[in-house]
Design a protein around this motif. Structure first.
Motif, PDB file in Angstrom:
ATOM      1  N   LEU A 188      63.820  36.047  37.389  1.00 26.37           N
ATOM      2  CA  LEU A 188      62.359  36.022  37.253  1.00 26.37           C
ATOM      3  C   LEU A 188      61.923  35.181  36.055  1.00 26.37           C
ATOM      4  O   LEU A 188      61.055  34.306  36.165  1.00 26.37           O
ATOM      5  CB  LEU A 188      61.842  37.466  37.099  1.00 26.37           C
ATOM      6  N   VAL A 247      50.587  35.868  30.439  1.00 26.53           N
ATOM      7  CA  VAL A 247      50.150  34.847  31.394  1.00 26.53           C
ATOM      8  C   VAL A 247      50.505  35.287  32.822  1.00 26.53           C
ATOM      9  O   VAL A 247      49.658  35.332  33.708  1.00 26.53           O
ATOM     10  CB  VAL A 247      50.814  33.490  31.074  1.00 26.53           C
ATOM     11  N   MET A 248      51.759  35.622  32.998  1.00 29.43           N
ATOM     12  CA  MET A 248      52.262  35.911  34.347  1.00 29.43           C
ATOM     13  C   MET A 248      51.552  37.105  34.981  1.00 29.43           C
ATOM     14  O   MET A 248      51.268  37.117  36.169  1.00 29.43           O
ATOM     15  CB  MET A 248      53.770  36.186  34.263  1.00 29.43           C
ATOM     16  N   ALA A 301      57.946  43.194  38.706  1.00 31.03           N
ATOM     17  CA  ALA A 301      57.715  41.919  38.012  1.00 31.03           C
ATOM     18  C   ALA A 301      56.406  41.943  37.232  1.00 31.03           C
ATOM     19  O   ALA A 301      56.337  41.434  36.114  1.00 31.03           O
ATOM     20  CB  ALA A 301      57.710  40.770  39.020  1.00 31.03           C
ATOM     21  N   TYR A 302      55.384  42.529  37.824  1.00 28.79           N
ATOM     22  CA  TYR A 302      54.038  42.342  37.270  1.00 28.79           C
ATOM     23  C   TYR A 302      53.506  43.540  36.485  1.00 28.79           C
ATOM     24  O   TYR A 302      52.464  43.444  35.851  1.00 28.79           O
ATOM     25  CB  TYR A 302      53.063  41.974  38.396  1.00 28.79           C
ATOM     26  N   ASP A 308      57.329  43.164  43.362  1.00 32.30           N
ATOM     27  CA  ASP A 308      56.124  42.729  42.646  1.00 32.30           C
ATOM     28  C   ASP A 308      55.714  43.738  41.572  1.00 32.30           C
ATOM     29  O   ASP A 308      55.322  43.352  40.472  1.00 32.30           O
ATOM     30  CB  ASP A 308      54.966  42.512  43.623  1.00 32.30           C
ATOM     31  N   HIS A 324      60.277  31.512  36.151  1.00 29.89           N
ATOM     32  CA  HIS A 324      58.939  31.302  35.599  1.00 29.89           C
ATOM     33  C   HIS A 324      58.923  30.129  34.627  1.00 29.89           C
ATOM     34  O   HIS A 324      58.068  29.243  34.715  1.00 29.89           O
ATOM     35  CB  HIS A 324      58.483  32.579  34.886  1.00 29.89           C
ATOM     36  N   THR A 348      48.556  38.407  34.292  1.00 32.14           N
ATOM     37  CA  THR A 348      47.117  38.536  34.022  1.00 32.14           C
ATOM     38  C   THR A 348      46.311  39.089  35.190  1.00 32.14           C
ATOM     39  O   THR A 348      45.481  39.974  35.015  1.00 32.14           O
ATOM     40  CB  THR A 348      46.518  37.210  33.502  1.00 32.14           C
ATOM     41  N   LEU A 349      46.546  38.597  36.396  1.00 30.65           N
ATOM     42  CA  LEU A 349      45.716  39.061  37.513  1.00 30.65           C
ATOM     43  C   LEU A 349      46.022  40.508  37.878  1.00 30.65           C
ATOM     44  O   LEU A 349      45.111  41.306  38.115  1.00 30.65           O
ATOM     45  CB  LEU A 349      45.914  38.149  38.730  1.00 30.65           C
ATOM     46  N   GLN A 350      47.303  40.845  37.910  1.00 35.13           N
ATOM     47  CA  GLN A 350      47.667  42.229  38.259  1.00 35.13           C
ATOM     48  C   GLN A 350      47.151  43.213  37.211  1.00 35.13           C
ATOM     49  O   GLN A 350      46.765  44.332  37.537  1.00 35.13           O
ATOM     50  CB  GLN A 350      49.188  42.360  38.401  1.00 35.13           C
ATOM     51  N   TYR A 361      42.980  43.232  37.385  1.00 35.59           N
ATOM     52  CA  TYR A 361      42.355  43.794  38.598  1.00 35.59           C
ATOM     53  C   TYR A 361      43.310  44.798  39.231  1.00 35.59           C
ATOM     54  O   TYR A 361      43.884  44.536  40.291  1.00 35.59           O
ATOM     55  CB  TYR A 361      42.010  42.682  39.588  1.00 35.59           C
ATOM     56  N   ALA A 414      44.167  45.601  43.218  1.00 40.27           N
ATOM     57  CA  ALA A 414      43.714  44.573  44.169  1.00 40.27           C
ATOM     58  C   ALA A 414      44.931  43.978  44.886  1.00 40.27           C
ATOM     59  O   ALA A 414      46.016  43.915  44.320  1.00 40.27           O
ATOM     60  CB  ALA A 414      42.953  43.483  43.426  1.00 40.27           C
ATOM     61  N   THR A 415      44.741  43.563  46.133  1.00 37.91           N
ATOM     62  CA  THR A 415      45.822  42.827  46.803  1.00 37.91           C
ATOM     63  C   THR A 415      45.405  41.368  46.916  1.00 37.91           C
ATOM     64  O   THR A 415      44.226  41.047  46.985  1.00 37.91           O
ATOM     65  CB  THR A 415      46.110  43.373  48.212  1.00 37.91           C
ATOM     66  N   TRP A 416      46.394  40.505  46.914  1.00 43.83           N
ATOM     67  CA  TRP A 416      46.120  39.059  46.813  1.00 43.83           C
ATOM     68  C   TRP A 416      46.724  38.304  47.963  1.00 43.83           C
ATOM     69  O   TRP A 416      46.880  37.139  47.968  1.00 43.83           O
ATOM     70  CB  TRP A 416      46.667  38.524  45.481  1.00 43.83           C
TER      71      TRP A 416
END
Lengths: 253, 96, 331
Positions: A19, A240-241, A73-74, A70, A23, A243-245, A248, A251-253
């Protein structure tokens, strides 16, 4: 100290290595020295992302609390990561990126080769798939290290500097601990320290062709694969990696 | 401006999965032949296109000249007897 | 498009009577649908226009890696990261194929790259807009790749053989790009949270007009276009392609439940097409001439990558030459 779930721990180490290096390698996309190398680096990163999905996917199953690759990882923080320190430090220039890749590949090839005989059939299967990719990575990274080491005075100096910088980190690959011992006892994996000899042979041969001298220090920076003490860089990478998870949740992407 | 450090251009030929001849798929730049093979693997087989790669430095290729097109290729045009459809075989003989 | 406002001779369509016998024969070959190959006779203006067009197209692919590359390290899942990386990698590949096609015309890749860096050649205006949220990865794939495909599919029939063959390969590979983007939009706009829906609409709001600009200003009267179309290196007019894009995209936006940011957008039963507002062409000309939101950053990023990589390119070649010498000495 009793080990809670050494197999899970072991799988995190494999998955987090892929991972984190995947990255870092993906950071080259669009800014490599030439298009051909840009494309090759992206292939390498894609292989590593695929390996991450397999290792962390299996880790999640072994853990048994329903976490996916996921999630692992996140949604873990620095202290739960189990990758080698060498893989999380910033890329540096193209030469250092290639040198790091080479030092890692030179370990991964014999490591994955032997894992194909693991008593854990899932691990054996994953290793069989990954070793083919690792063999090509090693061919590419070793040839690049040789070319850059041999190339010009400037490039040789850069590669020597890269090797000096990375050398202390490379030692971490061979430091056995209780998890490794538990895996060895269970017939799941070999002890990493067993590979120090073969690894050193590969590295010596390539260094000779690359007109580089190996540092004679045996000192090893460690704390990545045990998770005891990462570098400061990993936190920034995860910021950075993830940030979205993190921003939010759910949420699913 | 000189480009003394520009890597030479290579032509890439790939044989696909099904045993056909190597086919020209495109070009790329590489420092030498081995490097060209690796680059070809990364550039031209990303979608599982091949099982074998040939590379040849573009400068080393000898190509027929367009002005020779008439003499080179026109003579083959009227040799219709080289094609199977030239020969009528009675239907009762069956497939041949 | 990826090659916007390519200058040809600037003299308009050349009259047949003014052509040399070679040029007449050349035009006849094109009219018969024959492909022109690198060693064939071609008028100098055809060669120069093609170098400009293919070069601009290639530069657009390479600069186009940057706005999407901006999100690779922040992709929200491992699968999304792999999808996006594979897509941006394809763009590098497409740039590579196109540079190689241009090289058959007697210009080197390094020369083209230098012309980009010294701003003597352009790239598509669209890549001078920033990518601000993950929804932009959806919008770029859906709209920008969607617009690009409109232009690239007909170019597979272009008169210059190497260019046409590059476009065939590119179109084959590109087929997943637009779907990848639209898939992101579905997840966010249709199935997503309120925040994700807002992000999706916001991305459409920002990318709609820049996407329309990709086709370039109306060229019905353009002297360059007339000559390029006669040479079959441009197949459709900008307006035709833009209309086709709008007609195909509006229902896709409706499916997503998103609103196209154009009050004048309406279906015209008589023409069988949508009516829509023109983008702000003064903005387009500003962006093209260097004043877009990201022009400076994009070019600097390219220059930095090239300069930082100089030692690598030099060293790898030096090693190859040394190895060759060593091999010869050993013989």
């Amino acid at each position: 100290m009793a080990l809670e779930n050494p197999l899970f721990e072991f799988l995190l180490r494999q998955g987090d290595n892929a991972l984190v290096l995947g990255h870092r390698t993906s950071e080259w996309c669009g800014v490599a020295p030439i298009l051909e190398e840009d494309i090759a680096l992206a292939n390498m990163a894609l292989d590593l992302i695929g390996q991450t999905q397999m290792w962390l996917g299996y880790a999640g199953e072994v853990e048994g609390t329903g976490r996916s690759a996921d999630d692992l990882a996140y949604l873990r923080d620095v202290y739960d990561f189990r990758n080698l320190l060498m893989l999380e430090v910033p890329n540096g220039d193209f030469g250092r990126t290639q040198m790091r890749q080479f030092l890692f590949d030179a370990f991964q090839v014999p490591w994955l080769t032997r894992l194909q005989d693991s008593r854990d059939t899932r691990i054996a299967e994953i290793a069989a798939k990954c070793v083919k990719e690792a063999l090509y990575h090693l061919e590419r990274s070793s040839q690049t290290v040789i070319a850059l080491g041999d190339g010009t005075e400037d490039s040789n100096a850069r590669m020597a500097e890269a090797l000096t910088f990375l050398w202390p980190y490379s030692g971490e690959m061979f430091v056995d601990d209780a998890t490794d011992q538990a895996m060895a006892d269970a017939g799941v994996a070999l002890l990493p320290s067993e590979l120090r000899g073969p690894w050193l042979e590969t590295v010596k041969a390539v260094a000779a062709e690359a007109c580089l001298t190996l540092p004679d220090s045996d000192y090893a920076q460690k704390g990545g694969r045990t998770g005891f003490r990462h570098t400061e860089h990993l936190g920034h990478m995860l910021a950075v990696m993830q940030t979205l998870q993190r921003s939010y949740p759910g949420a699913t992407w | 401006m000189t480009h003394e450090n520009e890597w030479p251009l290579w032509e890439v030929f790939i044989r696909g999965q099904h045993g056909m001849s190597h086919r020209h798929v495109g070009s790329l730049h590489a420092a030498d032949a081995e490097h060209a093979i690796r680059n070809a693997r990364d550039v031209y087989t990303r979608r599982n296109e091949g099982v074998s790669i040939w590379v040849v430095e573009a400068a080393k290729i000898t190509a027929s000249s367009p002005s020779d097109k008439g003499p080179l290729f026109d003579p083959a045009r009227d040799k219709v007897y080289r094609h199977p459809t030239f020969y009528d075989i009675p239907e009762e003989v069956g497939k041949m | 498009m990826y090659a916007q406002m390519v200058q040809s001779t600037g003299k308009g369509l050349q009259d047949r009577k003014e052509m040399s016998p070679e040029d007449q024969a050349f035009q006849d070959r094109i009219d018969r649908g024959e492909k022109i190959e690198p060693k064939d006779y071609m008028p100098d203006a055809y060669r120069k226009t093609l170098i400009r067009q293919i070069g601009q197209h290639a530069h657009s692919e390479i600069v186009g890696q940057l706005p999407e590359g901006n999100w690779i390290t922040r992709a929200p899942t491992l699968e999304r990261k792999a999808n996006l990386l594979a897509k941006v990698q394809d763009e590098a590949g497409h740039g590579l194929y196109l540079y190689c096609a241009a090289e058959t015309l007697g210009v080197s890749r390094d020369e083209l790259v230098e012309m980009l860096h010294s701003e003597r050649m352009k790239y598509s205006s669209i890549f001078n807009y920033p990518t601000l949220t993950w929804a932009d990865m959806g919008a770029v794939g859906w709209l920008v790749d969607g617009a690009a495909i409109m232009n690239q599919v007909p170019l597979q029939r272009t008169s210059y053989g190497p260019y046409a063959r590059a476009m065939v390969r590119i179109c084959k590979e590109e087929s997943f790009h637009q779907r990848q983007g639209y898939h992101i939009m579905i997840k966010m706009a249709k199935e997503g949270t309120a925040d994700q829906k807002r992000m999706a609409q916001d991305a459409l709001n920002r990318f709609w007009y820049p996407a329309l600009m990709m086709f370039g200003p109306s060229d019905k009267e353009s002297v360059h276009s007339a000559q390029s179309m006669a040479w079959k290196i441009k197949i459709n007019t900008n307006d035709e392609l833009r209309q086709k894009f709008v007609d195909e995209t509006v229902p896709q936006a409706e499916f997503l439940g998103l609103t196209i940011p154009d009050e004048n957008l309406r279906w015209n039963d008589e023409t069988g097409h949508y009516e829509f507002s023109e983008p702000d062409w003064s903005e387009f000309f500003e962006v093209i001439s260097g004043n877009g939101p990201c022009n400076v950053e994009r070019l600097n990023a390219r220059r930095k990558a090239w300069d930082d990589g100089a030692w690598v390119r030099e060293a790898m070649l030096a090693h190859a030459r040394k190895s060759q010498k060593r091999a010869q000495a050993a013989e």
